[in-house]
Design a protein around this motif. Structure first.
Motif, PDB file in Angstrom:
ATOM      1  N   ALA A   1      -2.449  -4.989   7.390  1.00 48.25           N
ATOM      2  CA  ALA A   1      -1.355  -5.119   6.691  1.00 48.25           C
ATOM      3  C   ALA A   1      -0.289  -5.726   7.497  1.00 48.25           C
ATOM      4  N   GLU A   2       0.741  -6.362   6.655  1.00 47.72           N
ATOM      5  CA  GLU A   2       1.871  -7.271   7.346  1.00 47.72           C
ATOM      6  C   GLU A   2       2.942  -6.618   6.537  1.00 47.72           C
ATOM      7  N   ALA A   3       4.047  -6.653   7.035  1.00 47.92           N
ATOM      8  CA  ALA A   3       5.349  -6.320   6.512  1.00 47.92           C
ATOM      9  C   ALA A   3       6.603  -6.959   7.064  1.00 47.92           C
ATOM     10  N   ALA A   4       7.556  -7.211   6.389  1.00 47.70           N
ATOM     11  CA  ALA A   4       8.697  -7.954   6.997  1.00 47.70           C
ATOM     12  C   ALA A   4       9.890  -6.958   7.207  1.00 47.70           C
ATOM     13  N   SER A   5       9.916  -5.975   6.367  1.00 45.67           N
ATOM     14  CA  SER A   5      10.979  -5.048   6.530  1.00 45.67           C
ATOM     15  C   SER A   5      10.506  -3.533   6.350  1.00 45.67           C
ATOM     16  N   LEU A   6      11.322  -2.712   6.610  1.00 41.76           N
ATOM     17  CA  LEU A   6      11.176  -1.238   6.398  1.00 41.76           C
ATOM     18  C   LEU A   6      10.849  -0.876   4.979  1.00 41.76           C
ATOM     19  N   TYR A   7      11.357  -1.730   4.031  1.00 46.02           N
ATOM     20  CA  TYR A   7      11.098  -1.428   2.491  1.00 46.02           C
ATOM     21  C   TYR A   7       9.689  -1.756   2.470  1.00 46.02           C
TER      22      TYR A   7
ATOM     23  N   VAL B   1       7.038  -1.494   4.371  1.00 43.06           N
ATOM     24  CA  VAL B   1       6.296  -0.612   5.080  1.00 43.06           C
ATOM     25  C   VAL B   1       6.228   0.622   4.160  1.00 43.06           C
ATOM     26  N   GLU B   2       7.478   0.776   3.698  1.00 41.99           N
ATOM     27  CA  GLU B   2       7.723   2.091   2.790  1.00 41.99           C
ATOM     28  C   GLU B   2       6.592   1.908   1.349  1.00 41.99           C
ATOM     29  N   ASP B   3       6.305   0.470   1.058  1.00 42.97           N
ATOM     30  CA  ASP B   3       5.597   0.549   0.039  1.00 42.97           C
ATOM     31  C   ASP B   3       3.971   0.566   0.177  1.00 42.97           C
ATOM     32  N   LEU B   4       3.928   0.450   1.590  1.00 44.85           N
ATOM     33  CA  LEU B   4       2.173   0.594   1.789  1.00 44.85           C
ATOM     34  C   LEU B   4       1.644   1.827   1.283  1.00 44.85           C
ATOM     35  N   PRO B   5       0.447   1.588   0.804  1.00 41.37           N
ATOM     36  CA  PRO B   5      -0.389   2.908   0.186  1.00 41.37           C
ATOM     37  C   PRO B   5      -0.236   4.023   1.401  1.00 41.37           C
ATOM     38  N   ASN B   6      -0.464   5.501   1.093  1.00 41.20           N
ATOM     39  CA  ASN B   6      -0.362   6.527   2.145  1.00 41.20           C
ATOM     40  C   ASN B   6      -1.870   6.247   2.635  1.00 41.20           C
ATOM     41  N   ASP B   7      -2.889   5.777   1.819  1.00 39.04           N
ATOM     42  CA  ASP B   7      -4.162   5.983   2.421  1.00 39.04           C
ATOM     43  C   ASP B   7      -4.445   4.537   3.288  1.00 39.04           C
ATOM     44  N   CYS B   8      -3.519   3.820   3.461  1.00 41.69           N
ATOM     45  CA  CYS B   8      -3.645   2.662   4.347  1.00 41.69           C
ATOM     46  C   CYS B   8      -3.528   3.103   5.761  1.00 41.69           C
ATOM     47  N   ARG B   9      -4.608   2.725   6.732  1.00 39.59           N
ATOM     48  CA  ARG B   9      -4.829   3.406   7.911  1.00 39.59           C
ATOM     49  C   ARG B   9      -4.883   2.045   8.939  1.00 39.59           C
ATOM     50  N   PHE B  10      -3.993   2.489  10.126  1.00 39.39           N
ATOM     51  CA  PHE B  10      -4.078   1.514  11.184  1.00 39.39           C
ATOM     52  C   PHE B  10      -3.863   2.333  12.698  1.00 39.39           C
TER      53      PHE B  10
ATOM     54  N   SER C   1       9.618   2.513  13.276  1.00 38.26           N
ATOM     55  CA  SER C   1       8.740   3.433  14.184  1.00 38.26           C
ATOM     56  C   SER C   1       8.909   4.816  13.608  1.00 38.26           C
ATOM     57  N   ARG C   2      10.061   5.339  13.148  1.00 30.57           N
ATOM     58  CA  ARG C   2      10.046   6.881  12.749  1.00 30.57           C
ATOM     59  C   ARG C   2       9.203   6.951  11.500  1.00 30.57           C
ATOM     60  N   LEU C   3       9.325   5.813  10.539  1.00 24.67           N
ATOM     61  CA  LEU C   3       8.235   6.035   9.318  1.00 24.67           C
ATOM     62  C   LEU C   3       6.786   6.374   9.701  1.00 24.67           C
ATOM     63  N   ILE C   4       6.479   5.426  10.609  1.00 23.12           N
ATOM     64  CA  ILE C   4       5.027   5.300  10.871  1.00 23.12           C
ATOM     65  C   ILE C   4       4.661   6.418  11.636  1.00 23.12           C
ATOM     66  N   GLN C   5       5.701   7.229  12.560  1.00 23.33           N
ATOM     67  CA  GLN C   5       5.143   8.631  13.148  1.00 23.33           C
ATOM     68  C   GLN C   5       5.000   9.420  12.107  1.00 23.33           C
ATOM     69  N   ASP C   6       5.727   9.622  11.084  1.00 23.43           N
ATOM     70  CA  ASP C   6       5.909  10.659   9.975  1.00 23.43           C
ATOM     71  C   ASP C   6       4.623  10.397   9.088  1.00 23.43           C
ATOM     72  N   ARG C   7       4.581   9.253   8.595  1.00 24.97           N
ATOM     73  CA  ARG C   7       3.446   8.973   7.707  1.00 24.97           C
ATOM     74  C   ARG C   7       1.851   8.682   8.219  1.00 24.97           C
TER      75      ARG C   7
END
Length: 148
Positions: free
Chosen positions: A35-41, A43-52, A71-77
């Motif tokens: 997956a690639e993202a350009a903003s926090l938004y 990353v928030e839109d990535l599906p919960n079942d996406c794994r990295f 970083s905080r979002l990734i650590q939580d989700r």
């Protein structure tokens, strides 16, 4: 040198050309960008079942968002994801690295990124790394202590 295991990687970078270069180098190292993202938004839109296994995160992102929040979002989700900031703004990283594992300062060379990737790969797949820590990667103090 063959990878220990192909890693699944998230790139969070708002400069499209840099994201493409990073993706190319990651794939050349034998890993997969999932997956690639350009903003926090984004990353928030990535599906919960996406794994990295690993996320490369810039500090200043599109739409006025911050890699520290990513970083905080990734650590939580996506707990257990190894987070590395890739930034020219290392001074904006707090002392605790916002829970991230390290930083690769920009600008970086292809060889520098490949050396950092190998070191990180060893640390993710079979810790602690056996290679010496390259100059192109700075581990967070708390994280470095776990590999000492």
């Amino acid at each position: 040198m063959r990878p220990l295991a192909p890693l699944s990687i998230l790139i969070v970078e708002d400069e499209a050309l840099l994201a493409m270069d990073l993706e190319s180098m990651i794939e050349d190292a034998g890993h997969q960008v999932v997956a690639e993202a350009a903003s926090l938004y984004d990353v928030e839109d990535l599906p919960n079942d996406c794994r990295f296994d690993l996320a490369f995160v810039d500090i200043q992102l599109a739409r006025g968002t911050s890699g520290l929040d990513v970083s905080r979002l990734i650590q939580d989700r996506w707990q257990g994801t190894f987070i590395v900031f890739v930034t020219a703004n290392s001074a904006k990283i707090p002392e605790d690295f916002a829970g991230a594992h390290g930083v690769i300062p920009k600008p970086f060379s292809r060889n520098g990124l490949m050396a950092a990737m190998r070191y990180i790969e060893e640390g993710v797949c079979d810790p602690p790394p056996v290679s010496p820590q390259p100059a192109s990667f700075h581990a967070s103090p708390a994280f470095a202590a776990t590999w000492a």
